[in-house]
Design an enzyme around this catalytic site. Structure first.
Site, PDB file in Angstrom:
ATOM      1  N   HIS A 133      -8.172  -4.795  -0.755  1.00  0.00           N
ATOM      2  CA  HIS A 133      -7.026  -4.037  -0.276  1.00  0.00           C
ATOM      3  C   HIS A 133      -6.685  -4.405   1.170  1.00  0.00           C
ATOM      4  CE1 HIS A 133      -4.089  -0.815  -0.476  1.00  0.00           C
ATOM      5  NE2 HIS A 133      -4.387  -0.580   0.789  1.00  0.00           N
ATOM      6  N   SER A 148       0.831  -1.197   0.000  1.00  0.00           N
ATOM      7  CA  SER A 148       0.000   0.000   0.000  1.00  0.00           C
ATOM      8  C   SER A 148       0.872   1.257   0.000  1.00  0.00           C
ATOM      9  CB  SER A 148      -0.963  -0.036   1.187  1.00  0.00           C
ATOM     10  OG  SER A 148      -1.964   0.939   1.065  1.00  0.00           O
ATOM     11  N   ASP A 182     -10.080  -3.663  -5.247  1.00  0.00           N
ATOM     12  CA  ASP A 182      -9.196  -2.679  -4.614  1.00  0.00           C
ATOM     13  C   ASP A 182      -9.144  -1.442  -5.498  1.00  0.00           C
ATOM     14  OD1 ASP A 182      -7.180  -1.254  -3.355  1.00  0.00           O
ATOM     15  OD2 ASP A 182      -5.599  -2.709  -3.776  1.00  0.00           O
TER      16      ASP A 182
END
Length: 408
Positions: free
Chosen positions: A378, A191, A348
């Site tokens: 995610h 991320s 995501d």
């Protein structure tokens, strides 16, 4: 008795209503994800309330909750020595495999955790478990970087911490101290950590003062740009937990120290409208109608405003800075970066950031492995350990470590 039954039913219905959100039928373990998301939403609402009342910044409230439930001490185990230390002033947690033959050189990985540049820590139980597992299965030294977070610091401080720790670890004398093979070192992150890993990989690759470079970059659902919040994955997954489209814009503005009132205009792509020439060069680097295959583009259309809000780019120039948005790098920079592994998830908002970056790397003649999960969401990779185990999380960890094992 009837009153008790009625109150119980009402409470049950209320809780179920709060927890339930419609999810795609292909997403992994939807009810478990709903429960996880309800917990996260509750913490965020508590943080927003504290923020609105002037009691605390909403990020501080979230981090307090994370620190209370997730922090893990530097506990060594059989096969892995763990210590908290600092690399050139940056806090790190080092997981050092004690397996293998004496004198045998190990592999090394610099790992950068996610959390929107504002949440999380290398000391979180989930990252501790992940890095410990990597050290065990790869017979490696894993350096998990505890970079400073927003709102205490803003861009480029998080990037600078990640770069400083990486440069220190890559020093020949430091690698020798940890018995790491200088030809077998990677940088990785998930991320926001994937964002930092990509940016650091670019800088290290082009730094002529360094004698040791990264062999690999492994990016887990990375966030790589903030110029288009209407890519197909942003449109498709705007309301899919645990990373909502509006939340991603909020994280960007926290990181880049932008005015929170910019969230809605940015979600409408008003910061990259046709009349704002300053943003045009960046937009050409993420033309998803060219970079994404038809199976991903589907029926989605670009969102382009005729007139925009010039104040956003003027006040937040870092939106165009490649250190913040690695997807905007020139091809001659990308060409020098190492072989890449990019993990993406269908459900995501950041799916297309990773896919577009992979395509641009391939155009720069960099070898890319894309590992895509049709049932993934995610953050799923850190939900591969008790008490928040998801089957897709377990698969992502297994395949991620296997790729490192085969290529590092």
């Amino acid at each position: 008795m009837k009153r008790f039954f009625s109150v119980t039913c009402l409470l049950t219905v209320s809780v179920a209503y709060y927890i339930y959100i419609p999810l795609p039928n292909t997403i992994a373990e939807p009810w478990k994800l709903m429960l996880l998301d309800a917990t996260f939403r509750s913490a965020m609402r508590l943080g927003n309330l504290a923020h609105d009342l002037g009691l605390s910044h909403h990020i501080h409230v979230l981090n307090f909750a994370v620190n209370h439930f997730e922090m893990q001490g530097p506990e060594s185990s059989e096969g892995v020595h763990v210590q908290d230390t600092s690399f050139s002033g940056v806090q790190v947690r080092v997981f050092e495999s004690t397996q293998g033959e004496e004198g045998q050189l190990k592999r090394g990985v610099v790992y950068l955790h996610g959390g929107g540049w504002a949440l999380g820590s290398a000391r979180m139980r989930s990252y501790d478990f992940l890095c410990r597992k990597m050290a065990e299965e790869l017979n490696a030294v894993i350096v998990s970087v505890d970079y400073r977070l927003a709102p205490k610091v803003r861009f480029p401080e998080q990037y600078d911490d990640a770069l400083q720790a990486s440069r220190y670890f890559l020093l020949p004398e430091v690698l020798s101290r940890f018995s790491v093979n200088p030809d077998r070192v990677a940088v990785s992150g998930d991320s926001a950590g994937g964002n930092l890993a990509a940016a650091v990989a670019q800088q290290i690759a082009t730094d002529s003062t360094l004698s040791v470079k990264f062999k690999l970059q492994a990016l887990i659902y990375p966030v790589l740009q903030a110029l288009d919040f209407n890519t197909p994955s942003y449109q498709q997954n705007r309301d899919v937990p645990i990373l909502y489209r509006s939340l991603m814009a909020r994280f960007w503005l926290e990181y880049l120290d932008g005015d929170p009132s910019f969230i809605q205009p940015m979600l409408a792509n008003s910061h990259t409208a046709l009349d704002l020439n300053r943003a045009t060069p960046g937009l050409t680097k993420l033309n998803w109608t060219r970079l994404l295959p038809p199976a991903i583009r589907r029926h989605y259309k670009p969102v382009v405003q005729a007139r925009g809000m010039a104040r956003i780019i003027e006040e937040v120039p870092a939106l165009l800075d490649v250190r913040a948005a690695p997807l905007l790098a020139e091809l001659d920079i990308l060409r020098q970066t190492p072989r890449a592994y990019i993990l993406t998830c269908e459900h995501d908002v950041l799916r297309d950031d990773g896919l577009m970056y992979g395509r641009r790397l391939e155009e720069a003649d960099v070898a890319v492995t894309n590992d895509h999960y049709e049932d993934g969401f995610h953050g799923c990779m850190i939900f591969a350990f008790w008490p928040t185990y998801f089957s897709v999380g377990g698969r992502t960890v297994k395949n991620y470590i296997h790729w490192l094992d085969q290529n590092l």
